[in-house]
Design a protein around this motif. Structure first.
Motif, PDB file in Angstrom:
ATOM      1  N   HIS A   1     -36.651  -1.761 -15.397  1.00 30.00           N
ATOM      2  CA  HIS A   1     -36.578  -1.233 -16.760  1.00 30.00           C
ATOM      3  C   HIS A   1     -35.492  -1.925 -17.575  1.00 30.00           C
ATOM      4  CE1 HIS A   1     -39.719   1.718 -16.499  1.00 30.00           C
ATOM      5  NE2 HIS A   1     -39.267   2.066 -15.319  1.00 30.00           N
TER       6      HIS A   1
ATOM      7  N   TYR B   1     -37.043  -5.042 -18.749  1.00 29.14           N
ATOM      8  CA  TYR B   1     -37.970  -4.724 -19.830  1.00 29.14           C
ATOM      9  C   TYR B   1     -37.220  -4.475 -21.137  1.00 29.14           C
ATOM     10  CZ  TYR B   1     -41.743  -2.503 -22.410  1.00 29.14           C
ATOM     11  OH  TYR B   1     -42.666  -2.186 -23.368  1.00 29.14           O
TER      12      TYR B   1
ATOM     13  N   LEU C   1     -38.095   6.214 -21.880  1.00 28.26           N
ATOM     14  CA  LEU C   1     -38.948   5.028 -21.780  1.00 28.26           C
ATOM     15  C   LEU C   1     -40.116   5.276 -20.833  1.00 28.26           C
ATOM     16  CD1 LEU C   1     -39.361   2.046 -22.563  1.00 28.26           C
ATOM     17  CD2 LEU C   1     -37.925   1.445 -20.623  1.00 28.26           C
ATOM     18  N   LYS C   2     -39.869   5.948 -19.721  1.00 29.52           N
ATOM     19  CA  LYS C   2     -40.942   6.259 -18.776  1.00 29.52           C
ATOM     20  C   LYS C   2     -41.984   7.189 -19.411  1.00 29.52           C
ATOM     21  CE  LYS C   2     -38.370   5.511 -14.524  1.00 29.52           C
ATOM     22  NZ  LYS C   2     -37.829   6.073 -13.287  1.00 29.52           N
TER      23      LYS C   2
ATOM     24  N   GLU D   1     -44.073   5.145 -21.796  1.00 29.50           N
ATOM     25  CA  GLU D   1     -45.038   4.316 -21.064  1.00 29.50           C
ATOM     26  C   GLU D   1     -46.231   5.144 -20.602  1.00 29.50           C
ATOM     27  OE1 GLU D   1     -42.674   2.535 -17.994  1.00 29.50           O
ATOM     28  OE2 GLU D   1     -42.067   0.871 -19.286  1.00 29.50           O
ATOM     29  N   GLU D   2     -45.980   6.378 -20.147  1.00 30.22           N
ATOM     30  CA  GLU D   2     -47.076   7.255 -19.734  1.00 30.22           C
ATOM     31  C   GLU D   2     -47.975   7.574 -20.924  1.00 30.22           C
ATOM     32  OE1 GLU D   2     -45.198  10.642 -17.973  1.00 30.22           O
ATOM     33  OE2 GLU D   2     -44.486   9.508 -16.231  1.00 30.22           O
TER      34      GLU D   2
ATOM     35  N   GLU E   1     -48.367   5.741 -23.542  1.00 28.92           N
ATOM     36  CA  GLU E   1     -49.063   4.503 -23.901  1.00 28.92           C
ATOM     37  C   GLU E   1     -50.319   4.323 -23.058  1.00 28.92           C
ATOM     38  OE1 GLU E   1     -47.913  -0.195 -24.615  1.00 28.92           O
ATOM     39  OE2 GLU E   1     -46.764   0.981 -23.157  1.00 28.92           O
TER      40      GLU E   1
END
Length: 139
Positions: free
Chosen positions: A56, A59, A107-108, A111-112, A114
């Motif tokens: 991460h 990223y 952020l996690k 992402e989920e 997304e």
């Protein structure tokens, strides 16, 4: 961050420690991947938590365009392994901070979301295609 190793990935090699890959050629240099890709570095860690944190962080560095400063080459840009390692080491000091952990959790979740939206968009496109396919249009 205790220890991690970064090496040039060799296709066909099997890695036993927790690891991820960082693209080293092209304008997307620095992009992390969980699966092996050509022209990449492999980052091996001692634990899965370290791997996730470094993944991460890489990223975040990509999205902040930190890798762009280190790109070399005129036709096919690339980044040196030492530059990637130094960036990861320099920015790994933020791992213990509460702010970093909060941003990592956010952020996690993003992402989920997304992934969910991409699946919905794919389903909508399929529905649109089916509807258009069964319209009775004359040729």
């Amino acid at each position: 961050m205790s220890t991690f190793q970064i090496k040039t990935h060799q296709p066909g090699r099997i890695y036993h420690k927790p690891h991820f890959f960082i693209l080293n050629k092209g304008l997307n240099s620095g992009k992390p991947f969980t699966a092996p890709v050509r022209n990449s570095f492999v980052v091996s860690t001692e634990s899965v938590e370290q791997k996730e944190a470094l993944f991460h962080l890489s990223y975040m560095l990509l999205e902040a365009k930190c890798y762009r400063f280190y790109l070399k080459g005129s036709v096919i840009p690339f980044i040196y392994i030492a530059d990637v390692k130094n960036l990861l080491i320099k920015n790994s000091k933020y791992f213990g901070q509460k702010d970093f952990e909060t941003k990592l959790k956010a952020l996690k979740k993003v992402e989920e979301l997304e992934v969910v939206f991409q699946n919905k968009l794919k389903a909508i496109q399929e529905l649109k295609s089916v509807l258009l396919r069964y319209c009775k249009l004359e040729h």
